[in-house]
Design an enzyme around this catalytic site. Structure first.
Site, PDB file in Angstrom:
ATOM      1  CG  ASP A  68      -1.818  -1.207   1.300  1.00 49.56           C
ATOM      2  OD1 ASP A  68      -2.063  -1.824   0.253  1.00 49.56           O
ATOM      3  OD2 ASP A  68      -2.261  -1.549   2.408  1.00 49.56           O
ATOM      4  CD  GLU A 244      -9.620  -1.453  -1.932  1.00 49.97           C
ATOM      5  OE1 GLU A 244     -10.283  -1.586  -0.880  1.00 49.97           O
ATOM      6  OE2 GLU A 244      -8.916  -2.360  -2.389  1.00 49.97           O
TER       7      GLU A 244
END
Length: 574
Positions: A68, A244
């Site tokens: 991430d 997202e």
């Protein structure tokens, strides 16, 4: 903020000094392990087959569980952060001048007032951080979701990432994956993933992207300002899942919203939208997705998969953009033991839409460096890359930043001295959803060896110390020394779905320090030991690394290699 940070730092320094003294005093105690050396060596074939030329560097830029990625640039300085889940400290932060050579400068959430993950699973805790710089108040912000400690969505800030971050400000909205955007007019916004409005969920995985106005004075979203700007994804009629990790960028007076779509597995991708206003409406690019590996042959060579969760930044020469993103390198059995890693690609934004260069074809193991950049990875404190050897003797006052705990800060159980690393064991074992007295290093290669030297004399069968290979509290291997009756044993235990099995055990001579080793060749793992410092013997044969894989164990982390001790051992030699 700085006074608060300094106060916490002073408390930690005092604690660490006291504990270091305790650690040195307990070296002579026979029931406390001392680790005098750790050697990690990568041995992936891809780095042997693809030798670097002078103007090349390897992709991924950060190997192992650094998922991430989010990135920001201020002047010539780049800062990059990553998810850390239940690892402590939280949110590793790296610095670079050129996008190729990275130094870890610490962790954003580096003290207990910022990170409360002591009672959560390994894949809960801190998700998907975003790092942004606001030139209007000359402040860096890191915003994230912390599924633990009654936090939820939080933001921390600093004037200087080298000097630490504030305590968290709790934000009043639900959902995950928040990101900030600072407009040219000084206004600020938060965008994030959320569930559809109640009663409007259309299918499993249906999510939305919301935007809020952000009050910079109070570090809080403006109540009632929330608005859905993407419903479902690029094309709602196709039932897209898990839109997202949104980021907003401004270029040529247009606002670009870039999001991950498809979930963080094999349908992962990156999509982009455009608007005349930060609050929308947003229109998707006709060429979406702009990054994905999902359409490719499943048995391609040097397979890289699951690409997405990206962030964009201008390159060091200002004439080109780059995108950092996560992807995985599965082994020969399609298992994901190194977890989600950080990759980078150049981005062509010469036209209306940003396009990841070669982002829809099989990713290559190496890239051309930005013009004028020299590859210094593995030198002078820069993070290593490719096949490398990392040696640690634990005699420095401070641990290297790559060493982490799970649910416990290393300072709570580990200390260094001239003798090496002392681990004071907790009354919990590796299978507990509780703080673990194990110092962890990420598995960074599909094929590797990790060897440690340990001096240890367990007091009873409740005492055990040694090496662990850890995917989670319910999926792991323990390779350690314990006691049964009046004898000392080395054992290998496999835990799968919380059920433990002793694979092998043997009597062992502990008069001298013992070397413990795990070596992996793809999915084949072997646990070896030496009592003379030269000759290694295997225990348990070749075992599968399946339980160390993300797509077997579930969750979001990669495998960790731990130096471990406990006084709650339940592994009994046979």
């Amino acid at each position: 903020m700085n006074k608060q940070k300094n106060g916490h730092a002073m408390m930690f320094s005092v604690f660490l000094a006291l504990f270091a003294l305790t650690g040195m005093q307990t070296y002579g105690q026979k029931n406390v392990p001392v680790f005098s050396e750790f050697v990690y060596q990568g041995n992936d074939d891809v780095y042997k087959e693809y030798q670097l030329e002078d103007d090349e560097f390897y992709n991924p830029v950060l190997q192992g569980c650094y998922p991430d990625p989010a990135i920001v640039r201020k002047g010539d300085d780049y800062f990059m952060v990553h998810s850390s889940f239940a690892m402590a400290p939280g949110v590793p932060i790296f610095h670079s001048k050129d996008l190729v050579n990275w130094r870890q400068i610490g962790h954003v959430l580096d003290r207990p007032s910022q990170l409360k993950v002591h009672d959560t699973g390994i894949s809960a805790g801190v998700y998907a951080p975003a790092i942004k710089y606001n030139p209007h108040n000359e402040t860096f912000y890191m915003i994230t979701t912390q599924f633990a400690g009654d936090f939820g969505n939080i933001v921390v800030k600093t004037k200087d990432p080298f000097k630490g971050w504030s305590d968290p400000y709790k934000l009043k909205f639900n959902g995950i994956d928040p990101s900030l955007f600072f407009d040219d007019d000084g206004k600020a916004y938060v965008v994030h993933n959320d569930a559809p409005d109640p009663g409007k969920e259309l299918y499993q995985g249906h999510r939305v992207i919301k935007i809020w106005n952000y009050d910079l004075e109070n570090d809080q979203v403006v109540e009632g300002s929330d608005k859905i700007i993407v419903n479902g994804g690029v094309d709602l009629s196709e039932k897209p899942i898990w839109i997202e990790m949104p980021h907003i960028y401004k270029k040529n007076d247009k606002y670009y919203l870039m999001c991950a779509e498809g979930g963080t597995g094999d349908w992962h991708s990156e999509a982009v939208f455009i608007s005349d206003n930060p609050r929308g409406p947003y229109e998707p690019a006709p060429s979406n997705p702009i990054l994905s590996q999902r359409y490719l042959h499943p048995r391609r060579n040097n397979k890289v998969d699951w690409a997405g969760h990206a962030d964009l930044v201008k390159g060091p020469n200002d004439d080109k953009y780059y995108g950092v993103f996560l992807a995985i390198r599965p082994n020969e059995k399609n298992r994901v033991n190194t977890g989600r890693e950080t990759f980078i690609l150049p981005v062509d934004w010469s036209g209306k839409w940003p396009v990841f260069e070669n982002g829809l074809i099989p990713l290559e193991p190496k890239l051309k460096m930005p013009e004028g950049v020299e590859n210094k990875t593995g030198q002078n404190g820069y993070f290593p890359n490719g096949n490398f050897t990392y040696k640690e003797n634990f005699t420095s006052d401070k641990l290297d930043h790559r060493w982490i705990g799970v649910r416990a800060f290393p300072e709570e159980f580990a200390s260094t001295s001239k003798k090496g690393l002392t681990i004071m064991p907790f009354e919990e074992n590796i299978k507990a959803m509780a703080p673990v007295s194990s110092l962890f290093h990420r598995q960074m290669h599909k094929s590797f060896s990790a060897t440690t030297t340990m001096k240890y004399k367990p007091k009873s069968e409740e005492y055990l110390a040694g090496l662990v290979c850890y995917q989670s509290e319910t999926f792991n291997y323990v390779f350690g020394i314990t006691k049964k009756d009046k004898e000392y044993y080395l054992l290998l235990e496999r835990t799968e779905k919380g059920e433990s099995t002793i694979l092998a055990s043997t009597l062992i001579d502990i008069k001298k320090p013992v070397q413990l080793q795990v070596e992996a060749d793809g999915d084949d793992y072997r646990f070896n030991y030496s009592v003379d410092g030269e000759n290694f013997q295997n225990l348990g044969g070749t075992v599968s690394g399946d339980i160390l894989s993300t797509n077997v164990a579930g969750g979001f982390t990669g495998a960790l290699i731990g130096l471990y001790a406990t006084t709650a051992n339940d592994a009994v030699p046979e």
